[in-house]
Design a protein around this motif. Structure first.
Motif, PDB file in Angstrom:
ATOM      1  N   SER A 197      44.489 107.781  32.609  1.00  0.00           N
ATOM      2  CA  SER A 197      43.999 106.613  31.894  1.00  0.00           C
ATOM      3  C   SER A 197      44.657 106.486  30.522  1.00  0.00           C
ATOM      4  CB  SER A 197      42.476 106.701  31.739  1.00  0.00           C
ATOM      5  OG  SER A 197      41.985 105.637  30.969  1.00  0.00           O
ATOM      6  N   VAL A 198      44.807 107.613  29.830  1.00  0.00           N
ATOM      7  CA  VAL A 198      45.452 107.617  28.520  1.00  0.00           C
ATOM      8  C   VAL A 198      46.923 107.228  28.643  1.00  0.00           C
ATOM      9  CG1 VAL A 198      46.148 109.078  26.572  1.00  0.00           C
ATOM     10  CG2 VAL A 198      43.853 109.290  27.526  1.00  0.00           C
ATOM     11  N   ASP A 199      47.589 107.758  29.651  1.00  0.00           N
ATOM     12  CA  ASP A 199      49.012 107.465  29.857  1.00  0.00           C
ATOM     13  C   ASP A 199      49.255 105.971  30.030  1.00  0.00           C
ATOM     14  OD1 ASP A 199      49.429 110.173  29.745  1.00  0.00           O
ATOM     15  OD2 ASP A 199      49.559 110.443  31.911  1.00  0.00           O
ATOM     16  N   ASN A 200      48.358 105.305  30.736  1.00  0.00           N
ATOM     17  CA  ASN A 200      48.497 103.863  30.946  1.00  0.00           C
ATOM     18  C   ASN A 200      48.428 103.110  29.625  1.00  0.00           C
ATOM     19  OD1 ASN A 200      48.701 104.184  33.725  1.00  0.00           O
ATOM     20  ND2 ASN A 200      46.506 103.942  34.060  1.00  0.00           N
ATOM     21  N   GLU A 201      47.599 103.578  28.718  1.00  0.00           N
ATOM     22  CA  GLU A 201      47.455 102.929  27.411  1.00  0.00           C
ATOM     23  C   GLU A 201      48.674 103.166  26.516  1.00  0.00           C
ATOM     24  OE1 GLU A 201      45.093 100.969  26.435  1.00  0.00           O
ATOM     25  OE2 GLU A 201      43.675 101.207  28.088  1.00  0.00           O
ATOM     26  N   LEU A 202      49.452 104.205  26.833  1.00  0.00           N
ATOM     27  CA  LEU A 202      50.589 104.576  25.987  1.00  0.00           C
ATOM     28  C   LEU A 202      51.922 104.072  26.527  1.00  0.00           C
ATOM     29  CD1 LEU A 202      49.573 108.273  25.182  1.00  0.00           C
ATOM     30  CD2 LEU A 202      49.410 106.305  23.658  1.00  0.00           C
ATOM     31  N   SER A 203      51.886 103.180  27.490  1.00  0.00           N
ATOM     32  CA  SER A 203      53.133 102.738  28.131  1.00  0.00           C
ATOM     33  C   SER A 203      54.073 101.997  27.179  1.00  0.00           C
ATOM     34  CB  SER A 203      52.810 101.850  29.340  1.00  0.00           C
ATOM     35  OG  SER A 203      52.059 100.712  28.921  1.00  0.00           O
ATOM     36  N   ASN A 204      53.546 101.429  26.109  1.00  0.00           N
ATOM     37  CA  ASN A 204      54.388 100.687  25.164  1.00  0.00           C
ATOM     38  C   ASN A 204      54.829 101.522  23.959  1.00  0.00           C
ATOM     39  OD1 ASN A 204      54.281  98.253  26.632  1.00  0.00           O
ATOM     40  ND2 ASN A 204      52.292  97.745  25.729  1.00  0.00           N
ATOM     41  N   TYR A 205      54.530 102.802  23.995  1.00  0.00           N
ATOM     42  CA  TYR A 205      54.896 103.683  22.886  1.00  0.00           C
ATOM     43  C   TYR A 205      56.098 104.540  23.264  1.00  0.00           C
ATOM     44  CZ  TYR A 205      50.455 102.531  20.644  1.00  0.00           C
ATOM     45  OH  TYR A 205      49.413 101.863  20.050  1.00  0.00           O
ATOM     46  N   GLU A 206      56.808 104.964  22.216  1.00  0.00           N
ATOM     47  CA  GLU A 206      57.913 105.911  22.392  1.00  0.00           C
ATOM     48  C   GLU A 206      57.625 107.152  21.548  1.00  0.00           C
ATOM     49  OE1 GLU A 206      61.766 103.101  23.258  1.00  0.00           O
ATOM     50  OE2 GLU A 206      61.200 103.430  21.157  1.00  0.00           O
ATOM     51  N   PHE A 207      58.140 108.293  22.042  1.00  0.00           N
ATOM     52  CA  PHE A 207      57.772 109.561  21.415  1.00  0.00           C
ATOM     53  C   PHE A 207      58.998 110.412  21.103  1.00  0.00           C
ATOM     54  CE2 PHE A 207      54.198 108.092  23.880  1.00  0.00           C
ATOM     55  CZ  PHE A 207      53.120 108.300  23.028  1.00  0.00           C
ATOM     56  N   ILE A 208      58.879 111.137  20.009  1.00  0.00           N
ATOM     57  CA  ILE A 208      59.885 112.134  19.640  1.00  0.00           C
ATOM     58  C   ILE A 208      59.230 113.504  19.743  1.00  0.00           C
ATOM     59  CG2 ILE A 208      61.313 113.076  17.780  1.00  0.00           C
ATOM     60  CD1 ILE A 208      61.503 110.274  16.609  1.00  0.00           C
ATOM     61  N   ILE A 209      59.870 114.419  20.434  1.00  0.00           N
ATOM     62  CA  ILE A 209      59.436 115.826  20.399  1.00  0.00           C
ATOM     63  C   ILE A 209      60.668 116.675  20.106  1.00  0.00           C
ATOM     64  CG2 ILE A 209      57.497 115.495  21.996  1.00  0.00           C
ATOM     65  CD1 ILE A 209      59.221 116.986  24.098  1.00  0.00           C
ATOM     66  N   VAL A 210      60.457 117.730  19.336  1.00  0.00           N
ATOM     67  CA  VAL A 210      61.565 118.621  18.996  1.00  0.00           C
ATOM     68  C   VAL A 210      61.301 120.050  19.478  1.00  0.00           C
ATOM     69  CG1 VAL A 210      62.146 117.239  16.980  1.00  0.00           C
ATOM     70  CG2 VAL A 210      60.609 119.194  16.714  1.00  0.00           C
ATOM     71  N   GLU A 211      60.113 120.280  20.030  1.00  0.00           N
ATOM     72  CA  GLU A 211      59.743 121.623  20.502  1.00  0.00           C
ATOM     73  C   GLU A 211      59.776 121.670  22.028  1.00  0.00           C
ATOM     74  OE1 GLU A 211      56.136 122.980  17.946  1.00  0.00           O
ATOM     75  OE2 GLU A 211      56.242 120.786  17.885  1.00  0.00           O
ATOM     76  N   ASP A 212      60.558 122.583  22.561  1.00  0.00           N
ATOM     77  CA  ASP A 212      60.642 122.731  24.018  1.00  0.00           C
ATOM     78  C   ASP A 212      59.285 123.054  24.638  1.00  0.00           C
ATOM     79  OD1 ASP A 212      63.310 122.210  24.035  1.00  0.00           O
ATOM     80  OD2 ASP A 212      63.958 124.288  24.235  1.00  0.00           O
ATOM     81  N   GLU A 213      58.431 123.713  23.873  1.00  0.00           N
ATOM     82  CA  GLU A 213      57.136 124.139  24.388  1.00  0.00           C
ATOM     83  C   GLU A 213      56.273 122.961  24.844  1.00  0.00           C
ATOM     84  OE1 GLU A 213      58.870 127.275  21.935  1.00  0.00           O
ATOM     85  OE2 GLU A 213      58.521 125.141  21.607  1.00  0.00           O
ATOM     86  N   LEU A 214      56.574 121.751  24.357  1.00  0.00           N
ATOM     87  CA  LEU A 214      55.802 120.563  24.738  1.00  0.00           C
ATOM     88  C   LEU A 214      56.382 119.822  25.938  1.00  0.00           C
ATOM     89  CD1 LEU A 214      55.081 119.069  21.190  1.00  0.00           C
ATOM     90  CD2 LEU A 214      53.500 120.357  22.647  1.00  0.00           C
ATOM     91  N   ASN A 215      57.516 120.262  26.439  1.00  0.00           N
ATOM     92  CA  ASN A 215      58.226 119.508  27.481  1.00  0.00           C
ATOM     93  C   ASN A 215      57.415 119.333  28.766  1.00  0.00           C
ATOM     94  OD1 ASN A 215      60.469 118.967  25.970  1.00  0.00           O
ATOM     95  ND2 ASN A 215      61.712 120.628  26.788  1.00  0.00           N
TER      96      ASN A 215
END
Length: 309
Positions: A197-215
């Motif tokens: 449900s949360v993922d559907n709400e985030l479809s218009n967002y873009e994300f930056i991650i720099v830590e492999d641990e979050l992949n």
């Protein structure tokens, strides 16, 4: 003569009565021993609280379950001794996370006396991601990213490996372990639905991650990632087109940086302020929160992105 015959008959009666009593006593003793040994209590050791909670969800209070480390730092830096090898070798089952989560584990397991202890790598059968950066602990270089359990499906597979190992070791209570496993999966399914449900709400967002641990977590939730450059200390560098794009829609806040380590925000403070990029903290295993608590935190953190708009 009649008196002698009577005495002989009384002797026979007493002899057979005594034999009968002795048989009953033996049968009773044997039955009691069977009742005492009906359920086997296993001594189970895990490397950390994460696995401890997973094992407890399967075995309940039926067996003795202990863990080696209270926090992530002591787990990573552990240097085993002959005493620690002997102590674990006396257990019935020993579970570890695997995939390099315990950098010292391969040498440790090689030295265990496996005549008694069953050793289980709960990452067996899980598709692992590789590290994008070089990660070393002492003389060990890790190739696989060990935080696979942040993907709920991978966590379920690890839980299944635990169930199988306990059932094999103590098959008498197979149904009990199966029931607990099914109940644990039902709880996890509720978290999967919340994340969907949360993922559907985030479809218009873009994300930056720099830590492999979050992949694992980010890919599992199909979050849209922006490819950025990374310098020393995980300092983010943006392309000219990315900078121009941010300047045009700086107030829309549809670009988010996700992080776990606080140093990521500290090292990129200038960039985040300049382009008004919100930073949202996610949790991975730290030895304190349970898996369910970690999921609850991460769901709330992601929800805060669109609820703040």
């Amino acid at each position: 003569m009649r008196k002698i015959l009577t005495l002989v008959m009384l002797s026979f009666i007493l002899f057979f009565t005594a034999c009968g009593d002795n048989k009953d006593y033996k049968d009773s003793t044997y039955t009691n021993k069977l009742e005492v040994r009906k359920d086997i209590q296993l001594n189970i050791e895990t490397t950390d609280k994460l696995l401890y909670n997973m094992v407890k969800s399967i075995v309940g209070d039926r067996h003795i379950v202990e863990y080696m480390f209270n926090n992530r730092e002591s787990e990573i830096s552990f240097k085993f001794t002959e005493d620690s090898i002997n102590n674990i070798s006396k257990k019935d089952l020993f579970f570890y996370v695997g995939a390099g989560f315990e950098p010292w584990i391969d040498n440790f397991v090689d030295k265990l006396d496996k005549n008694k202890v069953g050793v289980i790598n709960v990452s067996r059968g899980i598709g692992l991601l590789s590290y994008n950066k070089i990660v070393k602990y002492n003389d060990t270089t890790l190739k696989d990213n060990p935080y696979y359990f942040t993907n709920i499906d991978n966590y379920m597979t690890a839980l299944m490996n635990i169930r199988n190992a306990v059932q094999d070791k103590e098959p008498r209570n197979r149904d009990f372990y199966e029931k607990n496993f099914s109940e644990a999966l039902k709880v996890l399914e509720t978290y999967k639905e919340k994340l969907k449900s949360v993922d559907n709400e985030l479809s218009n967002y873009e994300f930056i991650i720099v830590e492999d641990e979050l992949n694992y977590f980010v890919k599992y939730n199909n979050l849209k990632l922006v490819d950025v450059g990374l310098g020393e200390n995980n300092i983010i560098t943006l392309s000219s087109s990315q900078r121009e794009n941010l300047q045009q829609k700086s107030n829309r806040n549809n670009l988010i940086i996700l992080y776990n380590d606080d140093s990521v925000v500290k090292n990129n403070e200038v960039l985040l302020k300049k382009y008004n990029i919100p930073a949202v903290k996610l949790q991975i295993y730290n030895g304190e929160l349970s898996y369910e608590e970690t999921l609850t935190h991460n769901i709330s953190a992601l929800e805060s992105i669109y609820k703040a708009q």
